[in-house]
Design a protein around this motif. Structure first.
Motif, mmCIF file in Angstrom:
data_model
loop_
_atom_site.group_PDB
_atom_site.id
_atom_site.type_symbol
_atom_site.label_atom_id
_atom_site.label_comp_id
_atom_site.label_asym_id
_atom_site.label_seq_id
_atom_site.Cartn_x
_atom_site.Cartn_y
_atom_site.Cartn_z
ATOM 1 N N ILE A 156 -2.576 0.779 17.639
ATOM 2 C CA ILE A 156 -3.147 -0.310 16.837
ATOM 3 C C ILE A 156 -3.261 -1.515 17.765
ATOM 4 C CG2 ILE A 156 -2.902 -1.755 14.780
ATOM 5 C CD1 ILE A 156 -3.108 1.207 14.088
ATOM 6 N N GLY A 157 -4.476 -1.901 18.088
ATOM 7 C CA GLY A 157 -4.689 -2.973 19.055
ATOM 8 C C GLY A 157 -4.523 -4.360 18.463
ATOM 9 N N ALA A 191 0.831 -1.209 0.000
ATOM 10 C CA ALA A 191 0.000 0.000 0.000
ATOM 11 C C ALA A 191 0.868 1.264 0.000
ATOM 12 C CB ALA A 191 -0.930 0.006 1.207
ATOM 13 N N VAL A 192 1.964 1.230 0.754
ATOM 14 C CA VAL A 192 2.887 2.380 0.779
ATOM 15 C C VAL A 192 3.518 2.562 -0.603
ATOM 16 C CG1 VAL A 192 5.013 3.323 1.780
ATOM 17 C CG2 VAL A 192 3.355 2.156 3.253
ATOM 18 N N HIS A 193 3.951 1.458 -1.191
ATOM 19 C CA HIS A 193 4.562 1.524 -2.527
ATOM 20 C C HIS A 193 3.561 1.999 -3.578
ATOM 21 C CE1 HIS A 193 7.963 -1.458 -1.297
ATOM 22 N NE2 HIS A 193 8.224 -0.220 -0.942
ATOM 23 N N ALA A 194 2.305 1.595 -3.428
ATOM 24 C CA ALA A 194 1.268 2.010 -4.392
ATOM 25 C C ALA A 194 1.048 3.518 -4.353
ATOM 26 C CB ALA A 194 -0.043 1.282 -4.090
ATOM 27 N N ILE A 196 -3.073 0.791 7.090
ATOM 28 C CA ILE A 196 -3.294 1.314 5.730
ATOM 29 C C ILE A 196 -4.292 2.491 5.697
ATOM 30 C CG2 ILE A 196 -4.070 0.760 3.374
ATOM 31 C CD1 ILE A 196 -2.918 -2.107 3.884
ATOM 32 N N PRO A 197 -5.452 2.398 6.365
ATOM 33 C CA PRO A 197 -6.384 3.538 6.316
ATOM 34 C C PRO A 197 -5.853 4.803 6.996
ATOM 35 C CG PRO A 197 -7.465 1.535 7.128
ATOM 36 C CD PRO A 197 -6.008 1.259 7.105
ATOM 37 N N LEU A 198 -4.801 4.661 7.789
ATOM 38 C CA LEU A 198 -4.254 5.808 8.532
ATOM 39 C C LEU A 198 -3.144 6.533 7.771
ATOM 40 C CD1 LEU A 198 -3.892 4.001 11.993
ATOM 41 C CD2 LEU A 198 -5.812 5.400 11.211
ATOM 42 N N LEU A 199 -2.715 5.969 6.646
ATOM 43 C CA LEU A 199 -1.603 6.570 5.917
ATOM 44 C C LEU A 199 -1.975 7.967 5.401
ATOM 45 C CD1 LEU A 199 -0.399 3.476 3.834
ATOM 46 C CD2 LEU A 199 0.679 4.430 5.885
#
Length: 208
Positions: A195-196, A84-87, A204-207
Motif C-alpha cells: 500500500i503506497g 469496514a471490517v466490523h461491517a 478496504i477493497p482488498l479485504l
C-alpha cells in the motif's frame, strides 16, 4: 464473511513511533529514533534493540504518558478500515512491539477489538528502563495472529496482516494476505501487496 485483520501499531495503526515520543520526554528522541529505524529495516535483532532503546527511557515519570498519548495521531483511514471490517462481522487486532501503557488508551477509541504489546517496569513513579516480561517480537506477532484466528474459528485464508517493519514479516507470512504499509524496502519486497499511500482505507477493497 468473518475475517481477522491484525495491524502493527507504530507507523501503521498510528503515525507515530511511541518509544520516540517517550524518549523525547528525556531529550533522547533523536537517539532512539535512529535505533528504531535500524531495527525496522531488520539490521539488528528487534528484542535486543528494544531493550537497549527502553534503557534510554529510564527516569521518565509516569505522568509523561498523558503528554505522549496527546501527541499520538491515528493513521488516516484507520477508522474507516476498522468500521469496514466490523461491517463484515470481522475482528480487528493489534500486535505491537510498543507499549500497553499507550495502546490501552488508543486502541479502544479506534474500535480495536484485541491487542497485545510490551509493558514497561515502573518504580517510584518513574520508568526503570526495563521491559516487564517477554518481548513482543516477530514470533509473538505471528503467534498472536494464529492464536486469535483459532479462537475465532478462522482459517489462515480469512486473515490479513498489515505492517511496516522487519518484525512484522513473520506475521504477514502467517496471514492469508500480508500487506506492507508505510513500509521499509525489505518489507515491501516480501509482502503480498504494497500500500503506497498513507491511507488505511486503501486496504478496504482488498479485504477477503
Amino acid at each position: 464473511m468473518p475475517l481477522l485483520v491484525v495491524l502493527d501499531a507504530d507507523s501503521t495503526l498510528i503515525r507515530n513511533e511511541v518509544i520516540e515520543l517517550i524518549a523525547d520526554e528525556v531529550g533522547r528522541g533523536a537517539e532512539v529514533a535512529a535505533a528504531t529505524e535500524a531495527a525496522m529495516r531488520g539490521e539488528v535483532d528487534f528484542a535486543t534493540s528494544l531493550r537497549t532503546r527502553v534503557e534510554a527511557l529510564a527516569g521518565v515519570p509516569v505522568e509523561a504518558f498523558e503528554r505522549v498519548i496527546a501527541r499520538v495521531e491515528p493513521t488516516p483511514g484507520v477508522r474507516e478500515l476498522i468500521a469496514a471490517v466490523h461491517a463484515r462481522g470481522g475482528t480487528v487486532g493489534v500486535v505491537s512491539g510498543g507499549f500497553h501503557e499507550v495502546l490501552d488508551h488508543i486502541a479502544p477509541g479506534l474500535g480495536v477489538d484485541r491487542w497485545r504489546a510490551n509493558r514497561l517496569v515502573v518504580a517510584d513513579g518513574v520508568l526503570t528502563g526495563e521491559v516487564d516480561g517477554a518481548i513482543v517480537d516477530a514470533t509473538t506477532k505471528a503467534e498472536s495472529l494464529q492464536e486469535w484466528a483459532a479462537e475465532l474459528g478462522l482459517a489462515a485464508s480469512s486473515t490479513v496482516a498489515i505492517g511496516d517493519g522487519a518484525n512484522d514479516l513473520k506475521m504477514m507470512d502467517a496471514a492469508g494476505l500480508g500487506l506492507a504499509f508505510n513500509a521499509k524496502p525489505a518489507v515491501r519486497a516480501k509482502a503480498d501487496l504494497v500500500i503506497g499511500e498513507i491511507d488505511l482505507a486503501q486496504v478496504i477493497p482488498l479485504l477477503p
